[in-house]
Design an enzyme around this catalytic site. Sequence first.
Site, PDB file in Angstrom:
ATOM      1  N   GLU A 194       0.876  -1.163   0.000  1.00 34.82           N
ATOM      2  CA  GLU A 194       0.000   0.000   0.000  1.00 34.82           C
ATOM      3  C   GLU A 194       0.918   1.220   0.000  1.00 34.82           C
ATOM      4  O   GLU A 194       1.767   1.316   0.882  1.00 34.82           O
ATOM      5  CB  GLU A 194      -0.748  -0.015   1.343  1.00 34.82           C
ATOM      6  CG  GLU A 194      -2.224   0.001   1.249  1.00 34.82           C
ATOM      7  CD  GLU A 194      -2.816   0.039   2.640  1.00 34.82           C
ATOM      8  OE1 GLU A 194      -2.758  -0.982   3.348  1.00 34.82           O
ATOM      9  OE2 GLU A 194      -3.328   1.110   3.010  1.00 34.82           O
ATOM     10  N   LYS A 246       4.205   2.638  11.310  1.00 38.69           N
ATOM     11  CA  LYS A 246       4.289   3.979  10.704  1.00 38.69           C
ATOM     12  C   LYS A 246       3.963   5.076  11.713  1.00 38.69           C
ATOM     13  O   LYS A 246       4.644   6.082  11.775  1.00 38.69           O
ATOM     14  CB  LYS A 246       3.255   4.090   9.579  1.00 38.69           C
ATOM     15  CG  LYS A 246       3.651   3.393   8.318  1.00 38.69           C
ATOM     16  CD  LYS A 246       2.588   3.600   7.252  1.00 38.69           C
ATOM     17  CE  LYS A 246       1.557   2.501   7.235  1.00 38.69           C
ATOM     18  NZ  LYS A 246       2.042   1.194   6.867  1.00 38.69           N
ATOM     19  N   ARG A 301       5.177 -13.536   9.074  1.00 37.20           N
ATOM     20  CA  ARG A 301       5.752 -12.189   9.077  1.00 37.20           C
ATOM     21  C   ARG A 301       7.087 -12.178   9.787  1.00 37.20           C
ATOM     22  O   ARG A 301       7.343 -12.995  10.661  1.00 37.20           O
ATOM     23  CB  ARG A 301       4.827 -11.229   9.834  1.00 37.20           C
ATOM     24  CG  ARG A 301       3.633 -10.762   9.078  1.00 37.20           C
ATOM     25  CD  ARG A 301       2.776  -9.895   9.989  1.00 37.20           C
ATOM     26  NE  ARG A 301       3.193  -8.490   9.953  1.00 37.20           N
ATOM     27  CZ  ARG A 301       2.715  -7.624   9.080  1.00 37.20           C
ATOM     28  NH1 ARG A 301       1.837  -7.992   8.176  1.00 37.20           N
ATOM     29  NH2 ARG A 301       3.110  -6.366   9.100  1.00 37.20           N
TER      30      ARG A 301
HETATM   31  P1  ATP Z   1       2.783  -2.380   7.637  1.00 41.16           P
HETATM   32  O1  ATP Z   1       1.506  -1.991   8.311  1.00 41.16           O
HETATM   33  O2  ATP Z   1       3.879  -2.759   8.551  1.00 41.16           O
HETATM   34  O3  ATP Z   1       3.186  -1.403   6.569  1.00 41.16           O
HETATM   35  P2  ATP Z   1       1.315  -3.973   5.777  1.00 41.16           P
HETATM   36  O4  ATP Z   1       0.930  -5.410   5.839  1.00 41.16           O
HETATM   37  O5  ATP Z   1       0.270  -2.939   5.827  1.00 41.16           O
HETATM   38  O6  ATP Z   1       2.446  -3.733   6.869  1.00 41.16           O
HETATM   39  P3  ATP Z   1       1.778  -3.493   2.989  1.00 41.16           P
HETATM   40  O7  ATP Z   1       2.384  -2.239   2.548  1.00 41.16           O
HETATM   41  O8  ATP Z   1       0.355  -3.693   2.722  1.00 41.16           O
HETATM   42  O9  ATP Z   1       2.160  -3.666   4.517  1.00 41.16           O
HETATM   43  O10 ATP Z   1       2.610  -4.762   2.583  1.00 41.16           O
HETATM   44  C1  ATP Z   1       3.029  -5.186   1.328  1.00 41.16           C
HETATM   45  C2  ATP Z   1       3.360  -6.640   1.462  1.00 41.16           C
HETATM   46  O11 ATP Z   1       4.416  -6.818   2.403  1.00 41.16           O
HETATM   47  C3  ATP Z   1       2.181  -7.452   1.943  1.00 41.16           C
HETATM   48  O12 ATP Z   1       2.093  -8.625   1.157  1.00 41.16           O
HETATM   49  C4  ATP Z   1       2.532  -7.775   3.366  1.00 41.16           C
HETATM   50  O13 ATP Z   1       1.983  -9.009   3.749  1.00 41.16           O
HETATM   51  C5  ATP Z   1       4.056  -7.813   3.337  1.00 41.16           C
HETATM   52  N1  ATP Z   1       4.606  -7.502   4.649  1.00 41.16           N
HETATM   53  C6  ATP Z   1       4.359  -6.402   5.392  1.00 41.16           C
HETATM   54  N2  ATP Z   1       5.000  -6.471   6.580  1.00 41.16           N
HETATM   55  C7  ATP Z   1       5.672  -7.647   6.585  1.00 41.16           C
HETATM   56  C8  ATP Z   1       6.515  -8.304   7.544  1.00 41.16           C
HETATM   57  N3  ATP Z   1       6.770  -7.762   8.731  1.00 41.16           N
HETATM   58  N4  ATP Z   1       7.047  -9.502   7.207  1.00 41.16           N
HETATM   59  C9  ATP Z   1       6.783 -10.050   6.018  1.00 41.16           C
HETATM   60  N5  ATP Z   1       6.004  -9.504   5.080  1.00 41.16           N
HETATM   61  C10 ATP Z   1       5.438  -8.305   5.355  1.00 41.16           C
HETATM   62 MG    MG Z   2      -1.571  -3.268   4.408  1.00 39.35          MG
HETATM   63 MG    MG Z   3       1.315  -1.055   4.941  1.00 40.97          MG
END
Ligand code: ATP
Ligand code: MG
Ligand code: MG
Length: 574
Positions: free
Chosen positions: A32, A267, A257
């Site tokens: 995102e 964030k 994760r």
């Molecule tokens: P965050 O809230 O920490 O930004 P998120 O899941 O909202 O995490 P996105 O930007 O939507 O993050 O993530 C893009 C991809 O990265 C998704 O497929 C997510 O599952 C993966 N991802 C995010 N955080 C992790 C993590 N800590 N370990 C492994 N994969 C991750």
């Molecule tokens: Mg997300």
């Molecule tokens: Mg995110």
Amino acid sequence: TIDPQHMFKVGFLEDVFKIRPMKPVRTRFPPEPNGFLHIGHAKAIAVNFGFAKFHGGSCNLRYDDTNPESEEQVYFDAILEMIQWLGFHPREITYSSDNFDRLYAHAEQLIECGKAYVCHCSDAQIKDQRGGGEGRPRYRCQHAEQTVAHNLTEFRAMRDGKYKPQQAFLRMKQDITDGNPQMWDLAAYRVLETPHFRTGNKWRIYPTYDFTHCLCDSYEGITHSLCTTEFVLSRVSYEWLNHSLGVYEPMQREYGRLSISGTVLSKRKILKLVESGIVRGWNDPRLYTLIGIKRRGVPPGAILEFVNELGVTTTNSVIDIKRFEQAVRKYLERTVPRLMLVLDPVPVVLEDAEGDDSSADLGGLEGTALSIPFNPKDPQVGVHDVKFARTIYIDRADFREEADPSFFRLAPGKSVGLLHVPYPIRAVSYTKDPESGKVTQIRAVLERGVAKKQKTYIQWVPPVETGSRRAEVRVYNPLFKSDNPNDTEGGFLQDINPESEIIYPDALIESGFDEVRRRGPWPEAAGESELGKGGPESVRFQGIRVAYFAQDSDSTDDKIVLNRIVALKEDVGK
Ligand code: ATP
Ligand code: MG
Ligand code: MG
């Protein structure tokens, strides 16, 4: 050394391929664009790009931009930059928003086949329909009974601006008898009045993650849709929607994760650190954002190796930062040149021998260029010159005003070896600043008669007139005092380590630095060498006996700023 493709052959990912041995493999990394990537995302990048690469396939970068409220251009750019920095290349760069028309058409199709309805219930009503969170019987609202024609009219009214946010949304008609909450008539579209970064004011309704993700995967021909385990329950709705619409069906599987202890990745929390001035910005070297880790000087290859070592399974893992640092250290040990750097310099004025005429030229050594290997263990990377001089600088910590049998470095009457110099030096006298009590100068003799090996050899740097450079060195320690800053009473801001950044404003570094800088990324720096465009931080070296360092982006032609990447050993140099 680890085969960089190791993780993609074993365990979880091997099973994923066995379940669906479909080639060419097509994956996607779907961030995102609402923040900067962090170390956890490096795992997601490595898994998606690496899995595809291993099977000779390709991976798309898909900006999952269906939430117009939190997206900004800088995030789009930074995300792509980090993927490339890690050495990966998306086959295509796509945007969920590019599919808004197609998604809308599919939403109408879903209504037409009786599998979606426009609902006007409040959050509280919906919660109650879902058993009130207490396992009470679930039921559907009256909106689920509306005709197809009515739902179509209402959905178009939503699209055309008749409803305010919260007043109407499109729900999928799934299976509320299913034990899985992801089947309880999830939202597919909601009204939002925020203009979208890419589509402007064209839309007032936006599809949800649950509606968008599986369909975009389908449109892009994704074979294996890899996501993290919090989406396990969503797998059923993912399959339900593609199946209901009769479109191509990718396969979703979930891996654990990666979390790091001793830091914060959220964030919201990092924003607080930035706004309160505790860190130098989102790319502060003490943060575990990828832009922070990059600025600190951690090579991309070290991050991949770290992720590789952890492997991919279905369990979430909390990894100690020390383990990350250990992986970085191991990587740097193999890949960077060695240079002499003095953090806190004290001048040592050399005399040829006690009582000698001080105009003597130190046995021919004065002004001589000593040829010093960049890495004694790897002659292939070559040598560079350092000019010996009558005044040299050593680290304050390598001198004591009083000799002590347990101290094997320089002290009055005691000798110590100088790295790469054939003779040791022996301190004769020293001067001190009466006010600060600090040693200002040491006088020593070059013991040309002594050839025996010394117990200790210390680093030294000749004066700037011979090509040495002055540098500001920033030594980083953990940003937080505890391993669980999130659990600290009063919140993580109460857990800040006051010594997380220690600055040495007047460090000196030998002239070999300029050559390292000229050469650019050291040949072994994986990823970067492939890209051939390292930033300032790709100038990395081991300061012998001190630590690993990289050039900071604050450096200019006149002023060098260095970051400590990691100490030479765990827990040293605090
Ligand atoms: P965050 O809230 O920490 O930004 P998120 O899941 O909202 O995490 P996105 O930007 O939507 O993050 O993530 C893009 C991809 O990265 C998704 O497929 C997510 O599952 C993966 N991802 C995010 N955080 C992790 C993590 N800590 N370990 C492994 N994969 C991750
Ligand atoms: Mg997300
Ligand atoms: Mg995110």
